[in-house]
Design an enzyme around this catalytic site. Structure first.
Site, mmCIF file in Angstrom:
data_model
loop_
_atom_site.group_PDB
_atom_site.id
_atom_site.type_symbol
_atom_site.label_atom_id
_atom_site.label_comp_id
_atom_site.label_asym_id
_atom_site.label_seq_id
_atom_site.Cartn_x
_atom_site.Cartn_y
_atom_site.Cartn_z
ATOM 1 N N SER A 148 2.910 -2.092 10.524
ATOM 2 C CA SER A 148 4.335 -2.192 10.845
ATOM 3 C C SER A 148 4.929 -3.569 10.567
ATOM 4 O O SER A 148 5.807 -4.029 11.295
ATOM 5 C CB SER A 148 4.593 -1.762 12.284
ATOM 6 N N GLY A 208 2.049 2.287 10.801
ATOM 7 C CA GLY A 208 3.060 3.342 10.690
ATOM 8 C C GLY A 208 3.702 3.738 12.006
ATOM 9 O O GLY A 208 4.389 4.759 12.075
ATOM 10 N N ASN A 264 0.872 -1.177 0.000
ATOM 11 C CA ASN A 264 0.000 0.000 0.000
ATOM 12 C C ASN A 264 0.909 1.227 0.000
ATOM 13 O O ASN A 264 1.439 1.604 1.040
ATOM 14 C CB ASN A 264 -0.891 -0.041 1.249
ATOM 15 N N TRP A 265 1.068 1.820 -1.176
ATOM 16 C CA TRP A 265 2.022 2.932 -1.298
ATOM 17 C C TRP A 265 1.462 4.228 -0.698
ATOM 18 O O TRP A 265 2.190 5.202 -0.550
ATOM 19 C CB TRP A 265 2.390 3.155 -2.771
ATOM 20 N N LYS A 266 0.168 4.236 -0.413
ATOM 21 C CA LYS A 266 -0.480 5.438 0.137
ATOM 22 C C LYS A 266 -0.186 6.648 -0.765
ATOM 23 O O LYS A 266 -0.109 6.504 -1.966
ATOM 24 C CB LYS A 266 -0.042 5.658 1.591
ATOM 25 N N GLU A 308 -7.192 4.850 7.254
ATOM 26 C CA GLU A 308 -6.961 6.263 6.892
ATOM 27 C C GLU A 308 -8.119 6.821 6.072
ATOM 28 O O GLU A 308 -8.440 8.007 6.160
ATOM 29 C CB GLU A 308 -5.612 6.391 6.155
ATOM 30 N N GLY A 356 2.689 -1.083 4.359
ATOM 31 C CA GLY A 356 2.773 0.336 4.019
ATOM 32 C C GLY A 356 4.221 0.750 3.845
ATOM 33 O O GLY A 356 4.819 0.562 2.789
ATOM 34 N N GLY A 357 4.812 1.292 4.918
ATOM 35 C CA GLY A 357 6.171 1.836 4.850
ATOM 36 C C GLY A 357 7.183 0.922 4.178
ATOM 37 O O GLY A 357 7.946 1.363 3.302
ATOM 38 N N GLU A 395 -5.849 -4.751 10.250
ATOM 39 C CA GLU A 395 -4.811 -3.769 10.547
ATOM 40 C C GLU A 395 -5.190 -3.012 11.819
ATOM 41 O O GLU A 395 -6.000 -2.078 11.767
ATOM 42 C CB GLU A 395 -4.692 -2.757 9.403
ATOM 43 N N HIS A 449 -9.655 1.263 4.258
ATOM 44 C CA HIS A 449 -8.430 1.435 5.056
ATOM 45 C C HIS A 449 -8.725 2.416 6.184
ATOM 46 O O HIS A 449 -9.506 3.354 6.012
ATOM 47 C CB HIS A 449 -7.302 1.957 4.163
HETATM 48 P P1 PGA Z 1 2.545 0.305 7.736
HETATM 49 O O1 PGA Z 1 1.121 0.537 7.006
HETATM 50 O O2 PGA Z 1 3.111 -0.984 7.190
HETATM 51 O O3 PGA Z 1 3.359 1.492 7.344
HETATM 52 O O4 PGA Z 1 2.272 0.225 9.197
HETATM 53 C C1 PGA Z 1 0.248 -0.522 6.761
HETATM 54 C C2 PGA Z 1 -1.019 -0.018 6.114
HETATM 55 O O5 PGA Z 1 -1.512 1.042 6.527
HETATM 56 O O6 PGA Z 1 -1.568 -0.639 5.201
#
Ligand code: PGA
Length: 254
Positions: free
Chosen positions: A214, A174, A10-12, A100, A235-236, A168, A98
């Site tokens: 994470s 994050g 997930n590159w956001k 977010e 994500g990250g 999640e 998600h």
């Molecule tokens: P993260 O994000 O790996 O940076 O914690 C995961 C996500 O939000 O899909």
């Protein structure tokens, strides 16, 4: 039942064209040189680089996905993207609900369910996200909160073929904090039970449930080995090809 793991990036809201092209090409090359082939790989870039990334991964076997979609197929919805457009851009998957999106855009379980139906109608695989906040976990309500999200967000027509669940915990996204393997397995097993009640044994047993929050090369192996964890939503660590690849390589072999 054996479920093929899915490792999804997930590159956001990250990636300009040059970076996105480089990252996608690196992932595509790693996938092409892979002999183990023990998981599916998916990248979900922002809309502006969808075509760039689609071209870079073409023929590699890496799947292309988006990070949300509208429920309508077209029309007067300024700033939105429809599932038909995603399909046209080469997407096979779309992340929905998600945390977010739920927080920044007020998306409810009912919205996520409607988006999932629109995705299915347009032959897209919905990656439906659920997860509790820190205060919900601390007050002992995590299982109940996630049960309600599953019941409210997953449509009746969901199957193992058209839907993936991503658990999640919001407090782990994050932050570098990761749920313990015991808590992750307990939650994933509970999600599968809720899916059984809602969709029946076959759909529930075949459906992939990803962990996200994470996930990194250092913790991936332990998490991906859990009985009801069928991959990761990253994500990250998905923004560095070597980390994303190391996570993919941590999937148990078939
Ligand atoms: P993260 O994000 O790996 O940076 O914690 C995961 C996500 O939000 O899909």
């Amino acid at each position: 039942m054996s479920r093929r793991p899915l490792i999804a990036g997930n590159w956001k809201m990250n990636g300009l064209r040059a970076d996105a092209k480089a990252l996608a090409s690196e992932i595509a090359n790693l996938k092409k040189s892979d002999t183990a082939d023990n998981c599916d790989l998916l990248v979900c870039p922002p809309f502006t680089v969808m075509e760039t990334v689609g071209t870079a991964i073409e023929g590699s076997g890496v799947f292309l996905g988006a990070q949300t979609c509208h429920t309508a197929e077209s029309g007067a919805h300024t700033g939105d993207i429809s599932p038909v457009m995603l399909k046209d851009a080469g997407c096979t998957h779309v992340i929905l609900g998600h945390s977010e999106r739920r927080t920044d855009h007020g998306e409810s379980d009912a919205d996520v369910q409607a988006q999932s139906i629109a995705a299915h109608t347009n032959d897209l695989i919905a990656v439906i996200c659920v997860g509790e906040t820190e205060s919900e976990r601390e007050s002992g309500n995590a299982l109940q909160v996630v049960r309600e999200q599953i019941i409210g967000s997953v449509p009746a027509g969901a199957s193992a073929q058209n839907t993936v669940i991503a658990y999640e915990p919001v407090w782990a996204i994050g932050t570098g904090k990761v749920a313990t393997p015991d808590d992750v397995q307990t939650m994933h097993a509970d999600i599968r039970n809720t899916l059984k009640d809602k969709l029946g044994e076959d759909a529930a047993n075949g459906m992939r449930i990803l962990y996200g929050g994470s996930m990194k090369p250092a913790n991936a192996k332990e998490l991906l080995a859990l009985a009801d964890v069928d991959g990761g939503l990253i994500g990250g660590a998905s923004l560095k090809s070597e980390d994303f690849w190391a996570i993919a390589q941590s999937c148990p072999s078939n």
